[in-house]
Motif scaffolding. Sequence first.
Motif, PDB file in Angstrom:
ATOM      1  N   GLN A 376       0.823  -1.207   0.000  1.00 38.97           N
ATOM      2  CA  GLN A 376       0.000   0.000   0.000  1.00 38.97           C
ATOM      3  C   GLN A 376       0.859   1.260   0.000  1.00 38.97           C
ATOM      4  O   GLN A 376       0.517   2.260  -0.631  1.00 38.97           O
ATOM      5  N   TYR A 379       1.932   1.781  -3.567  1.00 39.41           N
ATOM      6  CA  TYR A 379       0.894   2.386  -4.391  1.00 39.41           C
ATOM      7  C   TYR A 379       0.756   3.888  -4.111  1.00 39.41           C
ATOM      8  O   TYR A 379       0.548   4.687  -5.034  1.00 39.41           O
ATOM      9  N   TYR A 380       0.895   4.273  -2.852  1.00 37.77           N
ATOM     10  CA  TYR A 380       0.813   5.693  -2.504  1.00 37.77           C
ATOM     11  C   TYR A 380       1.953   6.467  -3.166  1.00 37.77           C
ATOM     12  O   TYR A 380       1.745   7.541  -3.748  1.00 37.77           O
TER      13      TYR A 380
END
Length: 411
Positions: A376, A379-380
Amino acid sequence: MRENARVSGEYRGDYQELVDEISALLGVPATLENRDFELIAFGAYDSEGDLDPSALDPVRTRSILTRRSTTAVRTWFEGFGITRATGPVRIPPTPEAGVYRGRICLPVRHRSVVLGYVWLLDDDPGPTDAQLAAAMQVTSRIGALLADEAQAGADLTRELRAVLTAERGWQRDMAVAELRTALGPRGEGLHAVLCVAPWPSADPDDAPSARTVPGATALCTVPWGATGQSLALLVRLRSADVLTPALTAATRFVREAEGGRGEGAAGAGPGGGGGRAAAGVSGARVGLGELGAAWQEAASAARAALAEPRLGPVAEWGAIGPYRLLTALPPESAHDPVVKALLAPAHRELARTAEVFLDLAGQAGRTAAELGIHRQTLYYRLSRVEQLTGLDLDDGEDRLLLHMALKGARL
């Protein structure tokens, strides 16, 4: 050491065989020195006991142990006419000169020029005239070898530098023709070009001798960047598939460049005294017609190894992947505006994330594992990269542009 005193590894074994042949012919120890009285080889008959000062006079002991004689010794021996002699010269023992045992000097000549001397200890009864005549025939072969080495080791710094720095077109063609003339038949063989950068001296004349490098044909320094220097070397190959001579030389000179070149070299110029250096090796070429292109390959491979440590410290042109194209682009093209914001110091981690992601073909799981972050988080970061660059990382062409721009920025 004087230039003509250096003996390359390529020739040393040949000299040793010839001196051993003379020792065997005469049954006495023999040594070979160049015309500056610096030792090249000593014969197999020189046993351990021959190195004992009690068995030898100081002059011979010093010659074998230090590989050279003093100026006074040279002047004394030359007083017996050895520089002009065409046959054996007997020199009597002279204890006051440190010569406790007599000598026989066999002058080594080539085309009437003295190039060195073979020295024998003159014991009673000593070699016969027939034996000495046979030994003189061997000295003629030594003379031819010394002459060949002198020609092979001629300083071609100016000619090589002219080729590598000339503009394409008639200027380079003229420089290549001059180098080809200087090299003769040796210039038509198989070669590779080597680039070591940065070289630790700003002095363009501060470079090692090509004669100290096995297989080297010519060597020079070439400007690198605004103020630095790189080292260029033309190396003979036996096979287009075996770059070992060039790779061996590259490894040696990278060490020298990173460690400086002795007292006074550190800090002498960009890269001097312990800075990181890298080397690039071109593909093999036959003859000199493509020497300029080979130099570009070598310099590009060195640039790639400096930009991407995993490629170095010695990189072959054929193994640098996309840098073969990127290094051919004008320097200003590396600063594509699409990555300007991403390359700001505040976004260094984002730039690294994007480059690793693209290096790994956009595989999120592998990228997260390589960076040691949660998926995650990855992805950020990638979304932030898209915001800063205006690119869509789901678009193949946008990915290609970003990847090229990030790699180009390393150069």
